[in-house]
Design a protein around this motif. Structure first.
Motif, PDB file in Angstrom:
ATOM      1  N   MET A   1       0.829  -1.205   0.000  1.00 37.39           N
ATOM      2  CA  MET A   1       0.000   0.000   0.000  1.00 37.39           C
ATOM      3  C   MET A   1       0.866   1.258   0.000  1.00 37.39           C
ATOM      4  SD  MET A   1      -3.036  -1.048   2.699  1.00 37.39           S
ATOM      5  CE  MET A   1      -3.794   0.562   2.460  1.00 37.39           C
ATOM      6  N   GLU A   2       0.256   2.355  -0.393  1.00 34.28           N
ATOM      7  CA  GLU A   2       0.953   3.642  -0.383  1.00 34.28           C
ATOM      8  C   GLU A   2       1.160   4.097   1.048  1.00 34.28           C
ATOM      9  OE1 GLU A   2      -1.752   5.963  -2.563  1.00 34.28           O
ATOM     10  OE2 GLU A   2      -1.371   4.966  -4.492  1.00 34.28           O
ATOM     11  N   LEU A   3       2.321   4.666   1.313  1.00 33.56           N
ATOM     12  CA  LEU A   3       2.621   5.143   2.667  1.00 33.56           C
ATOM     13  C   LEU A   3       1.719   6.301   3.053  1.00 33.56           C
ATOM     14  CD1 LEU A   3       6.538   5.030   2.650  1.00 33.56           C
ATOM     15  CD2 LEU A   3       4.942   3.356   3.598  1.00 33.56           C
ATOM     16  N   HIS A   4       1.424   7.170   2.089  1.00 34.01           N
ATOM     17  CA  HIS A   4       0.555   8.326   2.338  1.00 34.01           C
ATOM     18  C   HIS A   4      -0.403   8.457   1.158  1.00 34.01           C
ATOM     19  CE1 HIS A   4       3.341   9.463   5.542  1.00 34.01           C
ATOM     20  NE2 HIS A   4       4.335   9.352   4.674  1.00 34.01           N
ATOM     21  N   PRO A   5      -1.569   9.050   1.387  1.00 34.85           N
ATOM     22  CA  PRO A   5      -2.513   9.259   0.276  1.00 34.85           C
ATOM     23  C   PRO A   5      -1.890  10.141  -0.806  1.00 34.85           C
ATOM     24  CG  PRO A   5      -3.591   9.591   2.404  1.00 34.85           C
ATOM     25  CD  PRO A   5      -2.124   9.488   2.687  1.00 34.85           C
ATOM     26  N   LEU A   6      -2.213   9.837  -2.059  1.00 33.84           N
ATOM     27  CA  LEU A   6      -1.670  10.578  -3.199  1.00 33.84           C
ATOM     28  C   LEU A   6      -2.736  11.485  -3.796  1.00 33.84           C
ATOM     29  CD1 LEU A   6       0.356   7.803  -5.088  1.00 33.84           C
ATOM     30  CD2 LEU A   6       1.266   9.628  -3.642  1.00 33.84           C
ATOM     31  N   SER A   7      -2.311  12.608  -4.292  1.00 35.93           N
ATOM     32  CA  SER A   7      -3.209  13.508  -5.000  1.00 35.93           C
ATOM     33  C   SER A   7      -3.471  12.961  -6.402  1.00 35.93           C
ATOM     34  CB  SER A   7      -2.587  14.907  -5.091  1.00 35.93           C
ATOM     35  OG  SER A   7      -1.378  14.857  -5.834  1.00 35.93           O
ATOM     36  N   ASP A   8      -4.457  13.515  -7.072  1.00 34.02           N
ATOM     37  CA  ASP A   8      -4.782  13.053  -8.431  1.00 34.02           C
ATOM     38  C   ASP A   8      -3.608  13.285  -9.387  1.00 34.02           C
ATOM     39  OD1 ASP A   8      -7.256  12.294  -7.529  1.00 34.02           O
ATOM     40  OD2 ASP A   8      -8.254  14.159  -8.170  1.00 34.02           O
ATOM     41  N   ARG A   9      -2.958  14.443  -9.252  1.00 34.93           N
ATOM     42  CA  ARG A   9      -1.812  14.731 -10.108  1.00 34.93           C
ATOM     43  C   ARG A   9      -0.699  13.727  -9.875  1.00 34.93           C
ATOM     44  NH1 ARG A   9       1.238  20.417  -9.416  1.00 34.93           N
ATOM     45  NH2 ARG A   9       1.399  19.523  -7.315  1.00 34.93           N
ATOM     46  N   ALA A  10      -0.429  13.381  -8.613  1.00 39.68           N
ATOM     47  CA  ALA A  10       0.619  12.429  -8.302  1.00 39.68           C
ATOM     48  C   ALA A  10       0.286  11.040  -8.825  1.00 39.68           C
ATOM     49  CB  ALA A  10       0.864  12.381  -6.796  1.00 39.68           C
ATOM     50  N   ARG A  11      -1.010  10.644  -8.745  1.00 39.28           N
ATOM     51  CA  ARG A  11      -1.402   9.340  -9.256  1.00 39.28           C
ATOM     52  C   ARG A  11      -1.156   9.233 -10.764  1.00 39.28           C
ATOM     53  NH1 ARG A  11      -7.154   8.180  -6.069  1.00 39.28           N
ATOM     54  NH2 ARG A  11      -6.215   7.856  -3.983  1.00 39.28           N
ATOM     55  N   LEU A  12      -1.449  10.313 -11.458  1.00 38.49           N
ATOM     56  CA  LEU A  12      -1.191  10.310 -12.902  1.00 38.49           C
ATOM     57  C   LEU A  12       0.313  10.181 -13.185  1.00 38.49           C
ATOM     58  CD1 LEU A  12      -2.335  10.610 -15.757  1.00 38.49           C
ATOM     59  CD2 LEU A  12      -2.092  13.100 -15.499  1.00 38.49           C
ATOM     60  N   MET A  13       1.119  10.889 -12.440  1.00 35.26           N
ATOM     61  CA  MET A  13       2.571  10.825 -12.632  1.00 35.26           C
ATOM     62  C   MET A  13       3.115   9.455 -12.240  1.00 35.26           C
ATOM     63  SD  MET A  13       3.578  14.631 -11.199  1.00 35.26           S
ATOM     64  CE  MET A  13       5.287  14.528 -11.706  1.00 35.26           C
ATOM     65  N   VAL A  14       2.562   8.863 -11.178  1.00 37.02           N
ATOM     66  CA  VAL A  14       2.999   7.531 -10.756  1.00 37.02           C
ATOM     67  C   VAL A  14       2.638   6.496 -11.810  1.00 37.02           C
ATOM     68  CG1 VAL A  14       2.633   5.706  -9.046  1.00 37.02           C
ATOM     69  CG2 VAL A  14       3.007   8.051  -8.300  1.00 37.02           C
ATOM     70  N   SER A  15       1.529   6.696 -12.500  1.00 35.72           N
ATOM     71  CA  SER A  15       1.152   5.774 -13.575  1.00 35.72           C
ATOM     72  C   SER A  15       2.223   5.734 -14.654  1.00 35.72           C
ATOM     73  CB  SER A  15      -0.204   6.184 -14.167  1.00 35.72           C
ATOM     74  OG  SER A  15      -1.219   6.158 -13.181  1.00 35.72           O
TER      75      SER A  15
END
Length: 371
Positions: A85-99
């Motif tokens: 699991m993710e250590l901390h919640p991610l923002s929508d922008r970060a989720r797109l970049m992580v993809s």
């Protein structure tokens, strides 16, 4: 009209700089590719993976504001796709970049696996071990000859030295010529002869002679200068394409400087003007039925102090002494039978090739005993 002027100014200022940048990047790419050779795909894959890792750190460390340790740990988990699991919640922008990070990470790992498989399947690891083996052989050499450049001139020099059963090490950087060297089974180093590291790897400090045969006179000057600094006793024969380069090469430390175009032109003229003399010289230098050889007289030889008559060279070895070069460099042609042979002299003899080993042993060792 003003628009055209602005466009022209833009083309002159921006595009030349952009073109220069592209050329610089291309040159750097080719340099790195040549440097690592067969392992360049692995290096390229590792560099891309490192870039992806830094991109992941940027996402978690800068975009999300996590700590360095949390960011590092999250990048490792993301690229390894372990599913934690993710250590901390991610923002929508970060989720797109992580993809994009996951896609690039999987792609880089796949490329590395493919590159490593190619290295193993094509035997490039074996090539690396072979290069190490060749380097060990070169490290054990002494009194060998180094040829810098395996072009048209260097290839002929290498074959002539091989015909004399002399040990040769070639330094060449052209990938196409490296295949020729491997096919011809020469000891060689793939690299730039102007680099000191390759001269030292070729054993320039222990070598007997060096041939600077690369196509550029400036490179030959640099090779000559560097080689002379490493070995003051080294005999250096350099090639010069332009007559004005001869003096520069001599000042750099070359013992002899030859211009192939002049030699070739004089040779062609002599074949026309003196064909019989040319045929005799070919016969003497090629060493089939007749050979011309120079033999150094060492101190302690039984020949020292004798003249040509008492030395018995003609009846003992069936060889004719046509010239004697004294230690000071003075050359005596058709020497008188009463001329005394001294230590340091060089005898120029002509005769059957099989008769030379006996005279060489007598001139080199006391009583002709090599032991």
């Amino acid at each position: 009209m003003k628009t055209c002027s602005l466009r022209t100014s833009f083309m002159r200022r921006f595009l030349p700089g952009c073109s220069a940048g592209i050329r610089g990047f291309t040159g750097l790419y080719q340099t790195v590719k040549f440097r690592f050779g067969s392992f360049f795909p692995l290096v390229l894959g590792a560099g891309f993976l490192l870039t992806v890792f830094v991109y992941g750190l940027f996402i978690f460390l800068v975009v999300e504001g996590w700590s360095l340790l949390d960011s590092f740990y999250q990048v490792v988990m993301t690229l390894s796709t372990v599913g934690f699991m993710e250590l901390h919640p991610l923002s929508d922008r970060a989720r797109l970049m992580v993809s994009f990070l996951i896609l690039m990470g999987v792609g880089s790992f796949a490329y590395l696996v493919g590159a490593f498989t190619q290295v193993v399947v094509e035997g490039r690891l074996q090539d690396l071990w072979g290069k190490r083996k060749v380097q060990k052989i070169i490290d054990s050499l002494a009194d060998h000859y180094i040829i810098c450049g395996y072009g048209r001139i260097g290839a002929v020099v290498a074959e002539e030295l091989r015909r004399e059963n002399l040990t040769v090490v070639v330094i060449e950087k052209d990938p196409e010529l490296l295949f020729d060297l491997e096919r011809d089974r020469f000891l060689f180093l793939a690299g730039d002869a102007t680099a000191d590291e390759f001269l030292l790897s070729a054993g320039v400090e222990r070598a007997k002679g060096l041939f600077a045969c690369v196509s550029q006179d400036a490179e030959n000057v640099y090779i000559t200068l560097s080689s002379r600094q490493f070995n003051a006793d080294l005999t250096i024969i350099a090639r010069a394409d332009r007559p004005e380069s001869v003096t520069k090469l001599e000042r750099a430390g070359a013992n002899r400087v030859l211009t192939p175009h002049q030699i070739g032109g004089k040779r062609i003229a002599q074949v026309m003007l003196r064909p019989t003399v040319t045929d005799f010289m070919d016969l003497a230098t090629q060493g089939h039925n007749l050979q011309m050889e120079e033999i150094a007289v060492r101190p302690g030889s039984e020949m020292v102090g004798k003249n040509l008559i008492t030395s018995g060279i003609r009846p003992r070895f069936n060889l004719m002494i046509i010239a004697i070069e004294k230690a000071g460099g003075r050359m005596t042609f058709n020497p008188h039978p009463e001329v005394t042979i001294e230590a340091g002299d060089t005898l120029i003899a002509v005769g059957p090739p099989e008769n030379f080993p006996g005279l060489q042993a007598v001139c080199r060792f006391p009583n002709g005993d090599e032991a």
